[in-house]
Design a protein around this motif. Sequence first.
Motif, PDB file in Angstrom:
ATOM      1  N   HIS A 276       0.832  -1.201   0.000  1.00  0.00           N
ATOM      2  CA  HIS A 276       0.000   0.000   0.000  1.00  0.00           C
ATOM      3  C   HIS A 276       0.868   1.254   0.000  1.00  0.00           C
ATOM      4  O   HIS A 276       0.409   2.318  -0.381  1.00  0.00           O
ATOM      5  N   ASN A 277       2.099   1.108   0.433  1.00  0.00           N
ATOM      6  CA  ASN A 277       2.990   2.262   0.493  1.00  0.00           C
ATOM      7  C   ASN A 277       4.229   2.015  -0.357  1.00  0.00           C
ATOM      8  O   ASN A 277       4.741   0.910  -0.416  1.00  0.00           O
ATOM      9  N   ASN A 278       4.696   3.073  -1.003  1.00  0.00           N
ATOM     10  CA  ASN A 278       5.942   2.989  -1.740  1.00  0.00           C
ATOM     11  C   ASN A 278       7.125   3.040  -0.786  1.00  0.00           C
ATOM     12  O   ASN A 278       8.142   2.415  -0.989  1.00  0.00           O
ATOM     13  N   LEU A 279       7.016   3.846   0.241  1.00  0.00           N
ATOM     14  CA  LEU A 279       8.097   4.066   1.180  1.00  0.00           C
ATOM     15  C   LEU A 279       7.617   3.731   2.581  1.00  0.00           C
ATOM     16  O   LEU A 279       6.555   4.180   3.003  1.00  0.00           O
ATOM     17  N   SER A 280       8.413   2.977   3.301  1.00  0.00           N
ATOM     18  CA  SER A 280       8.064   2.722   4.691  1.00  0.00           C
ATOM     19  C   SER A 280       8.423   3.952   5.508  1.00  0.00           C
ATOM     20  O   SER A 280       9.229   4.788   5.092  1.00  0.00           O
ATOM     21  N   ASP A 281       7.814   4.071   6.687  1.00  0.00           N
ATOM     22  CA  ASP A 281       8.102   5.220   7.533  1.00  0.00           C
ATOM     23  C   ASP A 281       9.578   5.284   7.895  1.00  0.00           C
ATOM     24  O   ASP A 281      10.157   6.360   8.035  1.00  0.00           O
ATOM     25  N   THR A 282      10.210   4.110   8.049  1.00  0.00           N
ATOM     26  CA  THR A 282      11.628   4.107   8.411  1.00  0.00           C
ATOM     27  C   THR A 282      12.498   4.605   7.266  1.00  0.00           C
ATOM     28  O   THR A 282      13.607   5.079   7.484  1.00  0.00           O
ATOM     29  N   MET A 283      11.979   4.511   6.027  1.00  0.00           N
ATOM     30  CA  MET A 283      12.737   4.997   4.881  1.00  0.00           C
ATOM     31  C   MET A 283      12.513   6.492   4.647  1.00  0.00           C
ATOM     32  O   MET A 283      13.386   7.189   4.142  1.00  0.00           O
ATOM     33  N   LYS A 284      11.334   6.982   5.014  1.00  0.00           N
ATOM     34  CA  LYS A 284      11.034   8.391   4.783  1.00  0.00           C
ATOM     35  C   LYS A 284      11.954   9.301   5.573  1.00  0.00           C
ATOM     36  O   LYS A 284      12.461  10.299   5.057  1.00  0.00           O
ATOM     37  N   LYS A 285      12.162   8.961   6.830  1.00  0.00           N
ATOM     38  CA  LYS A 285      12.910   9.847   7.722  1.00  0.00           C
ATOM     39  C   LYS A 285      14.325  10.125   7.216  1.00  0.00           C
ATOM     40  O   LYS A 285      14.731  11.299   7.135  1.00  0.00           O
ATOM     41  N   PRO A 286      15.138   9.092   6.861  1.00  0.00           N
ATOM     42  CA  PRO A 286      16.501   9.399   6.385  1.00  0.00           C
ATOM     43  C   PRO A 286      16.515  10.171   5.071  1.00  0.00           C
ATOM     44  O   PRO A 286      17.413  10.982   4.840  1.00  0.00           O
ATOM     45  N   ILE A 287      15.523   9.928   4.199  1.00  0.00           N
ATOM     46  CA  ILE A 287      15.447  10.686   2.943  1.00  0.00           C
ATOM     47  C   ILE A 287      15.171  12.152   3.247  1.00  0.00           C
ATOM     48  O   ILE A 287      15.805  13.053   2.679  1.00  0.00           O
ATOM     49  N   ILE A 288      14.217  12.404   4.147  1.00  0.00           N
ATOM     50  CA  ILE A 288      13.860  13.779   4.515  1.00  0.00           C
ATOM     51  C   ILE A 288      15.052  14.497   5.142  1.00  0.00           C
ATOM     52  O   ILE A 288      15.352  15.645   4.817  1.00  0.00           O
ATOM     53  N   GLU A 289      15.773  13.782   6.021  1.00  0.00           N
ATOM     54  CA  GLU A 289      16.918  14.392   6.697  1.00  0.00           C
ATOM     55  C   GLU A 289      18.087  14.615   5.743  1.00  0.00           C
ATOM     56  O   GLU A 289      18.755  15.651   5.790  1.00  0.00           O
ATOM     57  N   ALA A 290      18.326  13.639   4.875  1.00  0.00           N
ATOM     58  CA  ALA A 290      19.467  13.741   3.950  1.00  0.00           C
ATOM     59  C   ALA A 290      19.304  14.903   2.978  1.00  0.00           C
ATOM     60  O   ALA A 290      20.278  15.591   2.646  1.00  0.00           O
ATOM     61  N   LEU A 291      18.062  15.131   2.535  1.00  0.00           N
ATOM     62  CA  LEU A 291      17.818  16.188   1.549  1.00  0.00           C
ATOM     63  C   LEU A 291      17.386  17.499   2.188  1.00  0.00           C
ATOM     64  O   LEU A 291      17.271  18.518   1.494  1.00  0.00           O
ATOM     65  N   GLY A 292      17.136  17.470   3.509  1.00  0.00           N
ATOM     66  CA  GLY A 292      16.694  18.685   4.185  1.00  0.00           C
ATOM     67  C   GLY A 292      15.330  19.145   3.705  1.00  0.00           C
ATOM     68  O   GLY A 292      15.110  20.347   3.501  1.00  0.00           O
ATOM     69  N   LEU A 293      14.399  18.207   3.495  1.00  0.00           N
ATOM     70  CA  LEU A 293      13.084  18.536   2.973  1.00  0.00           C
ATOM     71  C   LEU A 293      12.277  19.326   4.003  1.00  0.00           C
ATOM     72  O   LEU A 293      12.326  19.053   5.205  1.00  0.00           O
ATOM     73  N   ILE A 294      11.526  20.292   3.537  1.00  0.00           N
ATOM     74  CA  ILE A 294      10.725  21.157   4.401  1.00  0.00           C
ATOM     75  C   ILE A 294       9.244  20.856   4.195  1.00  0.00           C
ATOM     76  O   ILE A 294       8.786  20.656   3.069  1.00  0.00           O
ATOM     77  N   GLY A 295       8.498  20.836   5.316  1.00  0.00           N
ATOM     78  CA  GLY A 295       7.059  20.666   5.227  1.00  0.00           C
ATOM     79  C   GLY A 295       6.581  19.234   5.251  1.00  0.00           C
ATOM     80  O   GLY A 295       5.383  18.980   5.103  1.00  0.00           O
ATOM     81  N   VAL A 296       7.490  18.268   5.395  1.00  0.00           N
ATOM     82  CA  VAL A 296       7.097  16.860   5.468  1.00  0.00           C
ATOM     83  C   VAL A 296       7.872  16.189   6.607  1.00  0.00           C
ATOM     84  O   VAL A 296       8.942  16.651   7.009  1.00  0.00           O
ATOM     85  N   ASP A 297       7.319  15.080   7.106  1.00  0.00           N
ATOM     86  CA  ASP A 297       8.013  14.294   8.115  1.00  0.00           C
ATOM     87  C   ASP A 297       7.711  12.822   7.866  1.00  0.00           C
ATOM     88  O   ASP A 297       7.069  12.464   6.867  1.00  0.00           O
ATOM     89  N   ALA A 298       8.142  11.947   8.769  1.00  0.00           N
ATOM     90  CA  ALA A 298       7.972  10.508   8.583  1.00  0.00           C
ATOM     91  C   ALA A 298       6.520  10.095   8.526  1.00  0.00           C
ATOM     92  O   ALA A 298       6.184   9.014   8.019  1.00  0.00           O
ATOM     93  N   ASN A 299       5.621  10.935   9.033  1.00  0.00           N
ATOM     94  CA  ASN A 299       4.191  10.612   9.028  1.00  0.00           C
ATOM     95  C   ASN A 299       3.475  11.134   7.783  1.00  0.00           C
ATOM     96  O   ASN A 299       2.294  10.861   7.595  1.00  0.00           O
ATOM     97  N   SER A 300       4.183  11.878   6.957  1.00  0.00           N
ATOM     98  CA  SER A 300       3.567  12.421   5.741  1.00  0.00           C
ATOM     99  C   SER A 300       3.296  11.302   4.744  1.00  0.00           C
ATOM    100  O   SER A 300       3.934  10.243   4.775  1.00  0.00           O
ATOM    101  N   SER A 301       2.359  11.557   3.848  1.00  0.00           N
ATOM    102  CA  SER A 301       2.019  10.551   2.839  1.00  0.00           C
ATOM    103  C   SER A 301       3.174  10.373   1.867  1.00  0.00           C
ATOM    104  O   SER A 301       4.040  11.238   1.734  1.00  0.00           O
ATOM    105  N   ASP A 302       3.142   9.227   1.164  1.00  0.00           N
ATOM    106  CA  ASP A 302       4.175   8.970   0.157  1.00  0.00           C
ATOM    107  C   ASP A 302       4.181  10.066  -0.903  1.00  0.00           C
ATOM    108  O   ASP A 302       5.232  10.542  -1.327  1.00  0.00           O
ATOM    109  N   THR A 303       2.997  10.450  -1.339  1.00  0.00           N
ATOM    110  CA  THR A 303       2.880  11.469  -2.390  1.00  0.00           C
ATOM    111  C   THR A 303       3.506  12.778  -1.941  1.00  0.00           C
ATOM    112  O   THR A 303       4.220  13.434  -2.709  1.00  0.00           O
TER     113      THR A 303
END
Length: 370
Positions: free
Chosen positions: A200-227
């Motif tokens: 049901h998900n492309n990215l697991s929550d454990t995968m979202k967090k390091p991607i967000i941190e590595a790229l310094g993404l703003i406005g999203v966190d590990a609980n945000s939707s895949d989209t």
Amino acid sequence: MIFRVQENTITAYGTIWSGNGMEFVSLLSLVEAKHKEITIKLHTYGGSVFDGNLMANALRDSKSKIRLEIVGIAASMGFVISLYLKDVYMVSNGYLMAHAPSGYTEGTALDHENNAKLLRSIEKNFIKILIEKTGKTESYVKKWLVGDNWMDAEEAKKEGLIKDFLDPETETEDFNPEQLGMTETYNRFSALLNPKNDLHNNLSDTMKKPIIEALGLIGVDANSSDTAVIDAVRNHYDAKITKAEADLRIANEKVVVAEAALKEQSKTAITAVIEAAKKAGKITQDQVATYESIAEASGIDALNTVLGAIPARNPITSQIQNQGGANNAPVGRDDWDFDKWQKEDPKALEAMAGKEPEKFKELFNAKYKK
């Protein structure tokens, strides 16, 4: 491109958009940390050359053993990705499609020329990889980069582009991809193709967090939707590309200004050298255009070499007036007597009386026998 992860399998479907390269690299890194053997299921009609190259390089350099399965088509940049790996398999009803890299630019002639230079460099690299992959000659593989070249599984195996066939994951009617075109061929598979791992998900929550941190993404966190996370990644790289394009435009403008200044400096230097040659009597005004052409074609160093080989020319009157010492008579007049001087050059004879009285006296006495 939509990525799905299940254990040691990464499914990659769709267009390779700007930003997908880093997204895939991040996913692959996380899977590599857990698995020594990884399967990539690919179905794409290509997209961004730069992001596709990121994906291909990451797969080639992976410390895990990578198995690539083409479950529909691998066209354009998808085809290039398959060249970087040894263990490539394709469903028996799938297709490869190869063609030369393409792109577009806006702006000045220099912008278009730079893009053309880049595309030629990328194409040269593709040819090198094709030769290494298949063992065929350069002239043989170059034909795959002229127009759109479709290959079914049987031909792909024969040409050494895949290792073997796989059972189809979808049942498709017989069709000719050359007639349908790349997008419609892709859609024929996509309409029926579903990943075997029901996620049901492309990215697991454990995968979202390091991607967000590595790229310094703003406005999203590990609980945000895949989209939301994928859109944030795409926006992140779109911003970088926009800045890079602006920086390139500014750099190109600086190059144009610098080239104009250099050209003006060169023109000034050429003019100075030619004027000095004229003053020294090496060339005449009528010859100026000729030597300017030499400088424009071969540079100021060549001009200096040519002019340096030309001796300075002084007028006869200058030789008469400027020569000093015991023997200052113009060349060819050593045997002139008093009458010859008086007839041919009386002014010089008169000057001799003041500047060379002994010479004048000798001529005078010889005439009048004193």
